[in-house]
Design a protein around this motif. Sequence first.
Motif, mmCIF file in Angstrom:
data_model
loop_
_atom_site.group_PDB
_atom_site.id
_atom_site.type_symbol
_atom_site.label_atom_id
_atom_site.label_comp_id
_atom_site.label_asym_id
_atom_site.label_seq_id
_atom_site.Cartn_x
_atom_site.Cartn_y
_atom_site.Cartn_z
ATOM 1 N N TYR A 1 -12.191 -48.254 36.370
ATOM 2 C CA TYR A 1 -11.680 -46.990 35.680
ATOM 3 C C TYR A 1 -11.611 -46.006 36.783
ATOM 4 O O TYR A 1 -12.762 -45.328 37.578
ATOM 5 C CB TYR A 1 -12.674 -46.545 34.620
ATOM 6 N N THR A 2 -10.552 -45.774 37.386
ATOM 7 C CA THR A 2 -10.245 -45.093 38.668
ATOM 8 C C THR A 2 -9.488 -43.568 38.242
ATOM 9 O O THR A 2 -8.524 -43.435 37.414
ATOM 10 C CB THR A 2 -9.214 -45.808 39.531
ATOM 11 N N LYS A 3 -9.903 -42.761 39.117
ATOM 12 C CA LYS A 3 -9.298 -41.394 38.742
ATOM 13 C C LYS A 3 -7.975 -41.083 39.365
ATOM 14 O O LYS A 3 -7.812 -40.219 40.282
ATOM 15 C CB LYS A 3 -10.511 -40.117 39.230
ATOM 16 N N ASP B 1 -6.966 -40.627 29.762
ATOM 17 C CA ASP B 1 -8.390 -40.965 29.389
ATOM 18 C C ASP B 1 -9.396 -39.946 30.114
ATOM 19 O O ASP B 1 -10.285 -39.692 29.226
ATOM 20 C CB ASP B 1 -8.688 -42.550 29.908
ATOM 21 N N TYR B 2 -9.225 -39.854 31.372
ATOM 22 C CA TYR B 2 -10.316 -38.783 32.132
ATOM 23 C C TYR B 2 -10.395 -37.620 31.225
ATOM 24 O O TYR B 2 -11.584 -37.050 31.486
ATOM 25 C CB TYR B 2 -10.058 -39.079 33.536
ATOM 26 N N LYS C 1 -16.118 -40.630 28.696
ATOM 27 C CA LYS C 1 -17.812 -41.112 28.760
ATOM 28 C C LYS C 1 -17.729 -42.382 28.281
ATOM 29 O O LYS C 1 -18.741 -43.303 28.722
ATOM 30 C CB LYS C 1 -18.625 -40.238 27.527
ATOM 31 N N ALA C 2 -16.962 -43.087 27.397
ATOM 32 C CA ALA C 2 -16.854 -44.365 27.027
ATOM 33 C C ALA C 2 -16.633 -45.270 28.066
ATOM 34 O O ALA C 2 -17.379 -46.413 28.356
ATOM 35 C CB ALA C 2 -15.715 -44.584 25.905
ATOM 36 N N ASN D 1 -22.598 -45.820 36.085
ATOM 37 C CA ASN D 1 -22.006 -44.742 35.436
ATOM 38 C C ASN D 1 -21.310 -43.784 35.690
ATOM 39 O O ASN D 1 -21.548 -42.500 35.478
ATOM 40 C CB ASN D 1 -23.450 -44.004 34.772
ATOM 41 N N ARG D 2 -20.137 -44.231 36.369
ATOM 42 C CA ARG D 2 -19.120 -43.204 36.836
ATOM 43 C C ARG D 2 -17.791 -43.720 36.805
ATOM 44 O O ARG D 2 -17.693 -45.091 36.813
ATOM 45 C CB ARG D 2 -19.617 -42.753 38.125
ATOM 46 N N TRP D 3 -16.976 -42.872 37.186
ATOM 47 C CA TRP D 3 -15.394 -43.328 37.299
ATOM 48 C C TRP D 3 -15.112 -43.442 39.090
ATOM 49 O O TRP D 3 -16.366 -43.381 39.766
ATOM 50 C CB TRP D 3 -14.479 -42.247 37.168
#
Length: 276
Positions: free
Chosen positions: A199-201, A209-210, A217-218, A226-228
Amino acid sequence: MPINKLETKNKTTNEKKVVLITGAAQGIGFATVKKFLKEGWAVAATDIKKKELDERVKALTAEGYDITGYVLDVTKYNQDKKVVDQIVKKYGRIDALFNNAGIVGHRPTILNFDPKLIHQAEEVNLWAGLYLAQLVGRVFVEKKIKGSIVNVSSLAASFVDWSPFGYGISKAAVDGFTRAAAFHLGKYGIRVNSVAPGYTKTEMAIKYDYSNPKLRKAAESKTLLNRWIEPSEIANAVYFLSSDEASAITGAKLPVDAGYTTTKESNLKSIYDEDN
């Protein structure tokens, strides 16, 4: 160490390595453009979005970097060939290809997908990379360059989730393409690998999504960290695989996913109620 802008500007074209990057105007592609430039490479940046590409190239050129922009629809083989020929004419060589251009597709599942959109995802995510791998691979062989090709896989290629149906299929095919190309090109000293972002910003992810707290959070909860992920972190991996530091790595997929594909369990609390 990274080469500063002045040093990059003063190097002659023949001394530099050259990378071709598709989907270069934003997201992971643009982050990778900046990484290679800072490392002293010349960059041939391509994108279908002319305005955005022109703006990026103009700004980086003004900073003293060696970058040339090419408007390109990667699904058009004749356009791909024309651009590759132009790059070779300008720089005299290509040392690396980053097949970054891709699309997500749409979310409907097998029971209600639109065949045209599935084909579109495959054309951009798989076939376009194959076209360019063939063309750039020929340049490598002709000029006896032990070049590198890096494709973009995905966590969706390994684990089925709620990612768009056609997207996951196309990325699984990219894994096969990467291994097969590594097999066939290895005898020339040409390496083929892939990165598999989590999951990349990117701009698109931030917009959808972000920006949705529930979805953000999902996604975070599925990763060990626990991060992007930042686009620059993917770019670092692409550069590594393209560089001499990865000279013995081929046919591999490098996950850059904050640990998403390591396990299906949450690491925040033990299921046995033990202290972490």
